[in-house]
Design a protein around this motif. Sequence first.
Motif, mmCIF file in Angstrom:
data_model
loop_
_atom_site.group_PDB
_atom_site.id
_atom_site.type_symbol
_atom_site.label_atom_id
_atom_site.label_comp_id
_atom_site.label_asym_id
_atom_site.label_seq_id
_atom_site.Cartn_x
_atom_site.Cartn_y
_atom_site.Cartn_z
ATOM 1 N N ARG A 228 0.964 -1.184 0.071
ATOM 2 C CA ARG A 228 0.074 -0.120 0.110
ATOM 3 C C ARG A 228 0.961 1.272 -0.096
ATOM 4 N NH1 ARG A 228 -1.373 3.568 3.427
ATOM 5 N NH2 ARG A 228 -0.254 2.643 5.247
ATOM 6 N N GLU A 232 0.990 4.086 -2.996
ATOM 7 C CA GLU A 232 0.418 5.304 -2.589
ATOM 8 C C GLU A 232 1.396 6.348 -3.232
ATOM 9 O OE1 GLU A 232 0.523 6.624 1.710
ATOM 10 O OE2 GLU A 232 -1.612 6.741 1.294
ATOM 11 N N ARG A 560 -12.124 5.591 -0.395
ATOM 12 C CA ARG A 560 -10.924 5.323 -0.227
ATOM 13 C C ARG A 560 -10.384 6.232 1.064
ATOM 14 N NH1 ARG A 560 -7.567 3.330 -4.287
ATOM 15 N NH2 ARG A 560 -8.472 2.422 -6.163
ATOM 16 N N GLY A 564 -6.408 2.801 2.708
ATOM 17 C CA GLY A 564 -6.780 2.117 1.212
ATOM 18 C C GLY A 564 -8.284 2.162 0.794
ATOM 19 N N VAL A 565 -8.372 1.514 -0.258
ATOM 20 C CA VAL A 565 -9.696 1.069 -0.488
ATOM 21 C C VAL A 565 -10.569 0.291 0.834
ATOM 22 C CG1 VAL A 565 -11.437 -0.128 -2.119
ATOM 23 C CG2 VAL A 565 -9.303 0.867 -2.716
#
Length: 638
Positions: A228, A232, A560, A564-565
């Motif tokens: 992640r 990102e 989001r 994260g999602v």
Amino acid sequence: MLRAGMASVDITPPPGLPSLGYSIAAKHSTFNGYRTRLLAHALVVEDARGHKLVLATMDLAWGSALLNWKIAERLGFARGITLDRLLLSGTHTHTGPGGYSSVGMYNNQVPLGGAGYDPALVDFLVDRLVGMIELADERLTPARLSFGRIEATGLTRNRSPEAQAAFDTALSDDGRVDPVLTMIRVDGNDGDEIGAYMVYSGHPTVTGPIHDLWHSDVFGVAAHELRRMVLEEHPSQGDFVAALANGAEGDVSFRWCEQDHDTAVRLGRELARRAKDLHEALGHQLESSVLLTIDHRFEVIDLPGAALSDGRKLADRAVVGLSAAGGAEDGRTWLHPWLAHEGIRTHCRGDDQGSKRVLLGSLQRFVMDQDKAPREVPIQLVRVGPLHIVSLPFEMTVDAAREVRSQVRRVATDSGTPIAEEDVVVVSLANDYSSYCVTAYEYDSQQYEGGFTLYGPNTADLLAERAGTLARLMYTGRPQKRILPRLFQLGTVSCAGYRFPIARNGGFTLVQKMRSVQVGAREATVLWTGLDRAHVRIDAGFLIKIQVRAKSDEAWEELRTRRGVEDDLHLGFEVRLLHERGEVATWGATWHYPIDIDPLKEYRFALAARPGVDPEYSEGFRVPEVNADSLSSKDDQQ
């Protein structure tokens, strides 16, 4: 030119399978859902000669020679990935399924983890792992590798200091641990950050024995969080694969005060931050890998009665010690301390089991079937550039792994190729499983780890000697020996009574129906009626996610947040099978929303479409405003 490719795959099984970890301390015999997904990751490396190696990890308790053989049968001729070129290790999460071992003892003995050999689970895992390796192989691209390490201190402690103190009384408060995080950073020549293969040592028992949901524990959280963080920073990049293997974890625990999901997330994120620092540092050291070569040696040894060069030998039978029955320091069983505890020894033993006091005494011969105990074990030495990886199917203690590494270095030096200490690492729980391995002085102390070293006090010395032999074969250029076929004693077949994911027959449509959402101070829960576990195919992408909109006339969008999602592929969800009747099941999902969620926006659950069912959406709901000042650092999962 060196080429590399990486891939990941979801190996989360359906609810209802028997649990594996925590032995008789476990509070549940089956797992009813998942708190985090279980994943597998693979790095395929091919050098200029066309030689390939696969370094793979999976969120399971340990490796299995049965899986390796089945995978190699399907990949060997087509892709040049034979059994000796495959390193497949488990992260050792204790909240995963059993029933896939190549050893009948670990499939059938309830205290050791199983309710029978599960051919459906094995087929599922093989299909998923073969697909992952094929995808990584198809992604092979000219690449550059960088090798490095960092001391990720403060995360672990030694759980068996009494055994170490038998040799060295000058120990720190935490005993000896191996805090080194080793990394192979993989970048494409086009500048893409492909991924990283890492090794770190720690016993992932952080989630604890009271939970009944699959969980990847600290290693899975760390791999997820590193991925992640990299994506990102590089949102345009397609993917990044973080594979984290377990090292000398036999007597090393993570530093937890409470065993729960929040602690696993906290420790996993801290490990990921250390890995991110190392990853960034290695980005400045990337070099052309045109001349980088790979090599390997592999053998299978028969443990009962195996002899060392000095005449010592292993015991003729696998024996569990009474000191193991009470559990380790970070996981006591109900037998401790009145019926069994660490340190129980026999002082006048004359056989090859040394000071071990036998669990159940002479009755163990009748309870423990030697035909289904671990006998043949694979030992592997892999070299990728300067890094040497010794893969062993044991839970190696810190000192036992140090003996193995020292022997490999000594042999390489004697062969005219000196290598640095940090360039040799041990990966435990790899390619199969054969319980623990301790040094002779640790064994004599008969702590938990010594009680589960099945073939006596000479086991670590034998492994070190055989690893040295593989190094000698490698550095003298002798070819890989032919690997003979094996016969596996898998034990009785599981009678758990569940159905594994299967393809739905065409023409059948089931309507998914969601119920009202219950919103609490830190979570929102929804129930729905839909597919049963045999058809829901949990591994086929997200199952449920959160959507958001600011106004009632706006379209719903995927939510989001900083983590994260917000879907069940990530860390904020738990999904549970509540009831099942025929092909209709009732499920529950709880979303643990972050503390900085906007209470002014409207949210809803979105249930994914699956073959035979359409997507479904819950009613909209809002969350209460959270007073962050009233929350402890444990509650804050940012």
